[in-house]
Design a protein around this motif. Structure first.
Motif, PDB file in Angstrom:
ATOM      1  N   PRO A 145     -30.051  72.669  79.536  1.00  0.00           N
ATOM      2  CA  PRO A 145     -29.419  72.079  78.314  1.00  0.00           C
ATOM      3  C   PRO A 145     -27.626  71.748  77.706  1.00  0.00           C
ATOM      4  N   VAL A 146     -27.592  70.765  77.687  1.00  0.00           N
ATOM      5  CA  VAL A 146     -25.594  71.049  77.526  1.00  0.00           C
ATOM      6  C   VAL A 146     -25.771  69.530  76.125  1.00  0.00           C
ATOM      7  N   TRP A 147     -25.599  70.596  75.241  1.00  0.00           N
ATOM      8  CA  TRP A 147     -25.465  69.313  73.951  1.00  0.00           C
ATOM      9  C   TRP A 147     -24.612  68.075  73.422  1.00  0.00           C
ATOM     10  N   THR A 148     -23.920  68.565  74.003  1.00  0.00           N
ATOM     11  CA  THR A 148     -22.213  67.691  73.765  1.00  0.00           C
ATOM     12  C   THR A 148     -22.013  66.753  73.939  1.00  0.00           C
ATOM     13  N   ALA A 149     -21.622  66.105  73.280  1.00  0.00           N
ATOM     14  CA  ALA A 149     -22.134  64.269  72.924  1.00  0.00           C
ATOM     15  C   ALA A 149     -19.730  64.384  73.164  1.00  0.00           C
ATOM     16  N   TYR A 150     -19.042  63.071  73.519  1.00  0.00           N
ATOM     17  CA  TYR A 150     -18.004  62.273  73.815  1.00  0.00           C
ATOM     18  C   TYR A 150     -17.794  61.387  73.188  1.00  0.00           C
ATOM     19  N   ASN A 151     -17.693  61.371  71.824  1.00  0.00           N
ATOM     20  CA  ASN A 151     -17.145  60.098  71.218  1.00  0.00           C
ATOM     21  C   ASN A 151     -16.299  58.975  72.123  1.00  0.00           C
ATOM     22  N   ARG A 152     -16.621  57.556  71.933  1.00  0.00           N
ATOM     23  CA  ARG A 152     -15.381  56.657  72.276  1.00  0.00           C
ATOM     24  C   ARG A 152     -13.582  56.742  71.769  1.00  0.00           C
ATOM     25  N   PRO A 153     -13.296  56.979  72.746  1.00  0.00           N
ATOM     26  CA  PRO A 153     -12.937  56.823  74.268  1.00  0.00           C
ATOM     27  C   PRO A 153     -13.196  58.010  74.838  1.00  0.00           C
ATOM     28  N   ALA A 154     -13.494  57.947  76.127  1.00  0.00           N
ATOM     29  CA  ALA A 154     -13.708  59.535  76.711  1.00  0.00           C
ATOM     30  C   ALA A 154     -13.284  58.878  78.000  1.00  0.00           C
ATOM     31  N   ASP A 155     -13.059  58.236  78.416  1.00  0.00           N
ATOM     32  CA  ASP A 155     -12.533  57.625  79.659  1.00  0.00           C
ATOM     33  C   ASP A 155     -11.809  58.422  80.312  1.00  0.00           C
ATOM     34  N   HIS A 156     -11.534  59.326  79.995  1.00  0.00           N
ATOM     35  CA  HIS A 156     -10.697  60.357  80.891  1.00  0.00           C
ATOM     36  C   HIS A 156     -11.766  61.056  81.524  1.00  0.00           C
ATOM     37  N   LEU A 157     -12.877  61.418  81.145  1.00  0.00           N
ATOM     38  CA  LEU A 157     -14.227  62.600  81.620  1.00  0.00           C
ATOM     39  C   LEU A 157     -14.338  61.754  83.276  1.00  0.00           C
ATOM     40  N   GLU A 158     -14.878  62.466  83.899  1.00  0.00           N
ATOM     41  CA  GLU A 158     -15.216  62.357  85.376  1.00  0.00           C
ATOM     42  C   GLU A 158     -16.264  61.832  84.949  1.00  0.00           C
ATOM     43  N   ALA A 159     -17.392  61.966  84.455  1.00  0.00           N
ATOM     44  CA  ALA A 159     -18.957  61.301  84.405  1.00  0.00           C
ATOM     45  C   ALA A 159     -19.009  60.192  84.411  1.00  0.00           C
ATOM     46  N   ARG A 160     -17.731  59.826  83.098  1.00  0.00           N
ATOM     47  CA  ARG A 160     -16.873  58.024  82.830  1.00  0.00           C
ATOM     48  C   ARG A 160     -16.638  57.385  84.476  1.00  0.00           C
ATOM     49  N   ALA A 161     -16.167  58.284  84.675  1.00  0.00           N
ATOM     50  CA  ALA A 161     -15.204  57.293  86.158  1.00  0.00           C
ATOM     51  C   ALA A 161     -16.789  57.398  86.885  1.00  0.00           C
ATOM     52  N   GLN A 162     -17.213  58.295  87.137  1.00  0.00           N
ATOM     53  CA  GLN A 162     -18.532  57.892  87.751  1.00  0.00           C
ATOM     54  C   GLN A 162     -19.144  56.986  87.466  1.00  0.00           C
ATOM     55  N   TYR A 163     -19.186  56.772  86.489  1.00  0.00           N
ATOM     56  CA  TYR A 163     -20.719  55.698  86.079  1.00  0.00           C
ATOM     57  C   TYR A 163     -19.414  54.405  86.202  1.00  0.00           C
ATOM     58  N   VAL A 164     -19.193  54.039  85.536  1.00  0.00           N
ATOM     59  CA  VAL A 164     -17.908  52.757  85.644  1.00  0.00           C
ATOM     60  C   VAL A 164     -17.827  52.337  87.314  1.00  0.00           C
ATOM     61  N   GLN A 165     -18.249  53.523  88.576  1.00  0.00           N
ATOM     62  CA  GLN A 165     -17.719  53.234  89.955  1.00  0.00           C
ATOM     63  C   GLN A 165     -19.633  52.806  90.113  1.00  0.00           C
ATOM     64  N   PHE A 166     -20.134  53.362  89.444  1.00  0.00           N
ATOM     65  CA  PHE A 166     -21.609  53.136  89.732  1.00  0.00           C
ATOM     66  C   PHE A 166     -21.561  51.559  89.477  1.00  0.00           C
ATOM     67  N   LEU A 167     -20.858  51.633  88.600  1.00  0.00           N
ATOM     68  CA  LEU A 167     -21.683  49.474  87.784  1.00  0.00           C
ATOM     69  C   LEU A 167     -20.144  48.414  88.556  1.00  0.00           C
ATOM     70  N   ALA A 168     -19.476  49.191  88.663  1.00  0.00           N
ATOM     71  CA  ALA A 168     -18.473  48.155  89.928  1.00  0.00           C
ATOM     72  C   ALA A 168     -19.973  48.127  91.227  1.00  0.00           C
ATOM     73  N   ARG A 169     -20.351  48.874  92.140  1.00  0.00           N
ATOM     74  CA  ARG A 169     -21.648  48.709  93.184  1.00  0.00           C
ATOM     75  C   ARG A 169     -23.106  48.260  92.532  1.00  0.00           C
ATOM     76  N   SER A 170     -22.875  48.128  91.229  1.00  0.00           N
ATOM     77  CA  SER A 170     -24.073  47.151  91.499  1.00  0.00           C
ATOM     78  C   SER A 170     -24.236  46.069  91.095  1.00  0.00           C
ATOM     79  N   VAL A 171     -22.893  45.024  90.121  1.00  0.00           N
ATOM     80  CA  VAL A 171     -23.067  44.449  90.623  1.00  0.00           C
ATOM     81  C   VAL A 171     -23.136  43.282  91.090  1.00  0.00           C
TER      82      VAL A 171
END
Length: 171
Positions: A145-171
C-alpha cells in the motif's frame, strides 16, 4: 446499481444522472457484492485474483473509531490524486466519491454497503461521508500500500499524464 450524477453549483441540487457506461469511460470500475459474506465471498476472491489485489485492510471512518476524525475528513475531501488505483469495498455505511470527468466537471458517485469501486491512478477525486457520518471499508491494493495523496494541481505526475491519455482515447 451504482448511483452517480453531475454536481451543479452549490444550492442547485443534483444534476443529470451518470450511468455505469459513462463511469467506465472515465476508468471507474464498479461491482455490487454481498458485504455480509466478504470474509468468504468467492466473487470477491475472483475479483481480487483477476485484478491482483493482494493487500487489504479494513478501516472504519467515524468519530468514535478514527483518530483525528475532523482532520482526516478534511484531508479526504481535498481534491487529490494517487499514483496507484484507489480500490474501496464498502462493508457498511456510505459516502460519496466525487470524480472529475474529461471536461473537469464533478461527478458524484454514491457508495454504500456492498459497493466495490476502483478509481484509476491519476484521476482527481475526493471523498465525503453521507448523512450517517460512518463508513466501514476494505482498502485493497496491488502490491504494497501507498497512502500518498497529491493535492491538485498534480499535473506533473506521470500517473496524471497517463490518465489524461486514457481519457483522450476513451472519448
Amino acid at each position: 446499481m451504482v448511483e452517480a450524477w453531475y454536481l451543479l453549483e452549490e444550492g442547485e441540487g443534483p444534476g443529470p444522472s451518470v450511468g455505469l457506461s459513462a463511469l467506465r469511460k472515465l476508468g471507474v470500475c464498479y461491482w455490487k457484492l454481498d458485504a455480509d459474506k466478504y470474509e468468504n465471498d468467492p466473487e470477491l476472491e475472483r475479483i481480487r485474483k483477476e485484478k491482483n489485489y493482494g493487500w487489504m485492510d479494513i478501516i472504519t471512518i467515524s468519530k468514535e473509531k478514527l483518530p483525528n476524525y475532523e482532520e482526516k475528513l478534511k484531508m479526504f475531501y481535498e481534491e487529490h490524486l494517487h499514483r496507484d488505483d484507489e480500490i474501496r469495498y464498502v462493508l457498511d455505511g456510505g459516502g460519496y466519491f466525487d470524480v472529475r470527468d474529461g471536461a473537469d466537471r464533478w461527478v458524484r458517485i454514491a457508495v454504500g454497503k456492498g459497493d466495490l469501486i476502483t478509481l484509476p491512478a491519476g484521476m482527481y477525486h475526493r471523498f465525503a461521508l453521507d448523512r450517517r457520518a460512518y463508513v466501514k471499508v476494505m482498502r485493497l491494493f496491488v502490491g504494497e500500500p501507498v497512502w500518498t495523496a497529491y493535492n491538485r494541481p498534480a499535473d506533473h505526475l506521470e500517473a496524471r499524464a497517463q490518465y489524461v491519455q486514457f481519457l483522450a482515447r476513451s472519448v
